[in-house]
Design a protein around this motif. Sequence first.
Motif, PDB file in Angstrom:
ATOM      1  N   LEU A   1      10.206  68.010  55.104  1.00  0.00           N
ATOM      2  CA  LEU A   1      11.279  68.415  56.009  1.00  0.00           C
ATOM      3  C   LEU A   1      12.613  68.516  55.287  1.00  0.00           C
ATOM      4  CD1 LEU A   1      10.225  66.285  59.094  1.00  0.00           C
ATOM      5  CD2 LEU A   1      10.457  68.781  59.067  1.00  0.00           C
ATOM      6  N   TRP A   2      12.956  67.516  54.515  1.00  0.00           N
ATOM      7  CA  TRP A   2      14.231  67.512  53.783  1.00  0.00           C
ATOM      8  C   TRP A   2      14.283  68.684  52.812  1.00  0.00           C
ATOM      9  CZ3 TRP A   2      16.525  62.102  52.442  1.00  0.00           C
ATOM     10  CH2 TRP A   2      17.835  62.231  51.951  1.00  0.00           C
ATOM     11  N   PHE A   3      13.195  68.890  52.082  1.00  0.00           N
ATOM     12  CA  PHE A   3      13.093  70.014  51.146  1.00  0.00           C
ATOM     13  C   PHE A   3      13.275  71.351  51.867  1.00  0.00           C
ATOM     14  CE2 PHE A   3      10.253  73.115  48.971  1.00  0.00           C
ATOM     15  CZ  PHE A   3      10.897  73.187  47.745  1.00  0.00           C
ATOM     16  N   GLY A   4      12.556  71.511  52.975  1.00  0.00           N
ATOM     17  CA  GLY A   4      12.623  72.768  53.704  1.00  0.00           C
ATOM     18  C   GLY A   4      13.947  73.001  54.394  1.00  0.00           C
ATOM     19  N   TRP A   5      14.675  71.901  54.692  1.00  0.00           N
ATOM     20  CA  TRP A   5      15.936  72.039  55.423  1.00  0.00           C
ATOM     21  C   TRP A   5      17.007  72.766  54.601  1.00  0.00           C
ATOM     22  CZ3 TRP A   5      14.769  68.535  59.688  1.00  0.00           C
ATOM     23  CH2 TRP A   5      15.515  68.798  60.839  1.00  0.00           C
ATOM     24  N   PHE A   6      16.844  72.818  53.293  1.00  0.00           N
ATOM     25  CA  PHE A   6      17.767  73.631  52.494  1.00  0.00           C
ATOM     26  C   PHE A   6      17.632  75.109  52.862  1.00  0.00           C
ATOM     27  CE2 PHE A   6      17.378  69.843  49.744  1.00  0.00           C
ATOM     28  CZ  PHE A   6      18.720  69.571  49.545  1.00  0.00           C
ATOM     29  N   GLY A   7      16.414  75.530  53.200  1.00  0.00           N
ATOM     30  CA  GLY A   7      16.228  76.898  53.681  1.00  0.00           C
ATOM     31  C   GLY A   7      16.604  77.048  55.129  1.00  0.00           C
ATOM     32  N   PHE A   8      16.405  75.991  55.896  1.00  0.00           N
ATOM     33  CA  PHE A   8      16.725  75.993  57.322  1.00  0.00           C
ATOM     34  C   PHE A   8      18.227  76.187  57.526  1.00  0.00           C
ATOM     35  CE2 PHE A   8      17.027  74.059  61.565  1.00  0.00           C
ATOM     36  CZ  PHE A   8      15.870  74.520  62.173  1.00  0.00           C
ATOM     37  N   ASN A   9      19.027  75.407  56.812  1.00  0.00           N
ATOM     38  CA  ASN A   9      20.484  75.496  56.949  1.00  0.00           C
ATOM     39  C   ASN A   9      21.097  76.471  55.943  1.00  0.00           C
ATOM     40  OD1 ASN A   9      20.332  73.639  58.997  1.00  0.00           O
ATOM     41  ND2 ASN A   9      21.226  71.941  57.862  1.00  0.00           N
ATOM     42  N   GLY A  10      20.742  76.323  54.668  1.00  0.00           N
ATOM     43  CA  GLY A  10      21.296  77.221  53.656  1.00  0.00           C
ATOM     44  C   GLY A  10      20.919  78.673  53.903  1.00  0.00           C
ATOM     45  N   GLY A  11      19.685  78.899  54.342  1.00  0.00           N
ATOM     46  CA  GLY A  11      19.245  80.267  54.599  1.00  0.00           C
ATOM     47  C   GLY A  11      19.925  80.904  55.783  1.00  0.00           C
ATOM     48  N   SER A  12      20.481  80.073  56.690  1.00  0.00           N
ATOM     49  CA  SER A  12      21.136  80.617  57.880  1.00  0.00           C
ATOM     50  C   SER A  12      22.436  81.343  57.563  1.00  0.00           C
ATOM     51  CB  SER A  12      21.392  79.487  58.896  1.00  0.00           C
ATOM     52  OG  SER A  12      20.170  79.017  59.426  1.00  0.00           O
ATOM     53  N   ALA A  13      22.909  81.244  56.328  1.00  0.00           N
ATOM     54  CA  ALA A  13      24.029  82.093  55.903  1.00  0.00           C
ATOM     55  C   ALA A  13      23.587  83.548  55.814  1.00  0.00           C
ATOM     56  CB  ALA A  13      24.572  81.624  54.555  1.00  0.00           C
TER      57      ALA A  13
ATOM     58  N   LEU B   1      23.880  65.715  51.902  1.00  0.00           N
ATOM     59  CA  LEU B   1      24.769  64.553  52.002  1.00  0.00           C
ATOM     60  C   LEU B   1      24.631  63.855  53.346  1.00  0.00           C
ATOM     61  CD1 LEU B   1      26.968  62.831  50.706  1.00  0.00           C
ATOM     62  CD2 LEU B   1      28.659  64.512  51.506  1.00  0.00           C
ATOM     63  N   CYS B   2      24.599  64.620  54.409  1.00  0.00           N
ATOM     64  CA  CYS B   2      24.480  64.025  55.740  1.00  0.00           C
ATOM     65  C   CYS B   2      23.149  63.301  55.901  1.00  0.00           C
ATOM     66  CB  CYS B   2      24.622  65.110  56.806  1.00  0.00           C
ATOM     67  SG  CYS B   2      24.579  64.479  58.501  1.00  0.00           S
ATOM     68  N   ALA B   3      22.066  63.911  55.431  1.00  0.00           N
ATOM     69  CA  ALA B   3      20.761  63.260  55.521  1.00  0.00           C
ATOM     70  C   ALA B   3      20.749  61.948  54.754  1.00  0.00           C
ATOM     71  CB  ALA B   3      19.679  64.193  54.989  1.00  0.00           C
ATOM     72  N   SER B   4      21.357  61.932  53.581  1.00  0.00           N
ATOM     73  CA  SER B   4      21.395  60.724  52.756  1.00  0.00           C
ATOM     74  C   SER B   4      22.148  59.602  53.461  1.00  0.00           C
ATOM     75  CB  SER B   4      22.053  61.030  51.407  1.00  0.00           C
ATOM     76  OG  SER B   4      21.352  62.040  50.712  1.00  0.00           O
TER      77      SER B   4
ATOM     78  N   SER C   1      13.484  58.002  59.299  1.00  0.00           N
ATOM     79  CA  SER C   1      13.939  58.363  60.647  1.00  0.00           C
ATOM     80  C   SER C   1      15.418  58.720  60.642  1.00  0.00           C
ATOM     81  CB  SER C   1      13.686  57.201  61.615  1.00  0.00           C
ATOM     82  OG  SER C   1      12.314  56.893  61.695  1.00  0.00           O
ATOM     83  N   GLY C   2      16.210  57.941  59.899  1.00  0.00           N
ATOM     84  CA  GLY C   2      17.637  58.227  59.813  1.00  0.00           C
ATOM     85  C   GLY C   2      17.925  59.532  59.108  1.00  0.00           C
ATOM     86  N   ALA C   3      17.171  59.813  58.051  1.00  0.00           N
ATOM     87  CA  ALA C   3      17.374  61.075  57.340  1.00  0.00           C
ATOM     88  C   ALA C   3      17.112  62.266  58.254  1.00  0.00           C
ATOM     89  CB  ALA C   3      16.460  61.135  56.107  1.00  0.00           C
ATOM     90  N   ILE C   4      16.043  62.185  59.050  1.00  0.00           N
ATOM     91  CA  ILE C   4      15.740  63.275  59.992  1.00  0.00           C
ATOM     92  C   ILE C   4      16.856  63.414  61.015  1.00  0.00           C
ATOM     93  CG2 ILE C   4      14.128  64.108  61.727  1.00  0.00           C
ATOM     94  CD1 ILE C   4      13.105  64.163  58.803  1.00  0.00           C
ATOM     95  N   ALA C   5      17.360  62.293  61.529  1.00  0.00           N
ATOM     96  CA  ALA C   5      18.456  62.344  62.499  1.00  0.00           C
ATOM     97  C   ALA C   5      19.688  63.012  61.891  1.00  0.00           C
ATOM     98  CB  ALA C   5      18.797  60.936  62.988  1.00  0.00           C
TER      99      ALA C   5
END
Length: 491
Positions: free
Chosen positions: A237-249, A265-268, A292-296
């Motif tokens: 999920l964390w790996f893919g979220w770079f495409g989820f958020n970064g790709g939304s540009a 940074l926020c996930a960390s 759980s916190g990282a996902i939140a």
Amino acid sequence: MTVNISYDSAGSITYPTTDEDGNATTGVYSPGDIAWVLASTALVWIMIPGVGFFYSGLLRRKNALSMIHLSMLALAVVSFQWWFWGYSLAFSEDASVFIGDMKHFALRGVLDAPSVGSSRIPAIVFCVYQLMFAAITPILAVGAIAERGRLGPMLLFIFIWTTIVYDPIACWTWNPNGWVFNLGGLDFAGGTPVHISSGTAGFAISLYLGKRRGYGTERLAYKPHNTTYVVLGTVFLWFGWFGFNGGSALSANLRAAQACIVTNLCASVSGLTWMLWDWRLERKWSAVGFCSGAIAGLVAITPASGFVGSSSSVLFGVVAGTLCNFATQLKFLVGVDDCLDIFASHAIGGVIGNLMTGLFAEKAIAFYDGLTVIDGGWLDHNYRQLGIQLADSVTGLAWSFVVTTIICWAMHLTPWTRLRATEDSEILGIDDAEMGEFAYDYVGLEAELLPREQRHDGTVGGNREPRHHAHAAGVAEGEAVGSQGNSVAEK
């Protein structure tokens, strides 16, 4: 289907278009932008089994495989739905303020024309990228059937839910004709369409299904059966979220890079915050708590990732890690068996992200792509933005809850489509009852511990009574046969 494009000397794709005055001109698609969005598509794809592994690890082992399987089934069902009419309902150019029309039914006309999301990429690229958002959303929600739901009816549920819950919310949020879009709502990557809608739907499904057998007893006071799966799912999920958020540009630019920075940074920060809150109770450095916190944190930063700076993202992480952690207690207050804390992580996290976007969005950061002009949030003295974000959040939450509940009860009253599994299936385990397969070969091992007369031929003693081959697993999990169900959905 023919395309009306050509290539210039630099290898960029050119296409004929007209300017605001109606004069013929030439548009350009950068191969770099297309490559980034397609790569982001693949990144978001890996998040889908990531959800399955994350959920699977949190459950008991006799239900572990069903969650992984369901994540792939959701991808398959929504891929068909998106081709059939989903994309058109969400992103047709002639959409209403609420939902699109059937202009692009079966992806007719979806190819080389500029997309409604960005003129920098063609519609076919935007379509496949948005498909991944549409596919991951229902699997976040239907994790609510864990340990007590039927897989077959869920396929129908996913198709219907995506059509009348996800597609309208995606339309009013991201389609240029949508009411939230025109009101000035800021949702970069899916705070309302993905997280609020799925988290609220998960709560509605849990409310409809009722509690698992043994709810409130030691029987369900178990630890996650496979913490490694939880960590692995978080990694995906964390790996893919770079495409989820970064790709939304929707372009390879500084705004995409900024979105990636604040996402990580926020996930960390959120992961550390949640883990520290858990440490105060048990004096243990919990891997599940960190994950759980990282996902939140990833959920909370999603709507804001293209609008906020890195300093703001730290605050997002602290707030999300704290409030989502405490929100896990809401299910006990209202008596709903939300066993995977979908509402606390996704609905509450999405609302936090939306509202904090209204506070910390910066017009300078939005313009990192050279195109997006906004009034910003409270940091830019645009105080009405918070009200817009609140209206968007409440509307998405209400729509998802009401419509999901209607779908559940409509299927309940329709023969063969009830979502709740039988009590025997719950005792046996959803993996065996619904799939006849297992995540692990533990059944055979436990069978070897049985008396000799109970082995090999599927009988018990000399009475030749049929024996479920996972019955030993049910007993090992602390199950007692014969307790009564506790939901209208079970009757």
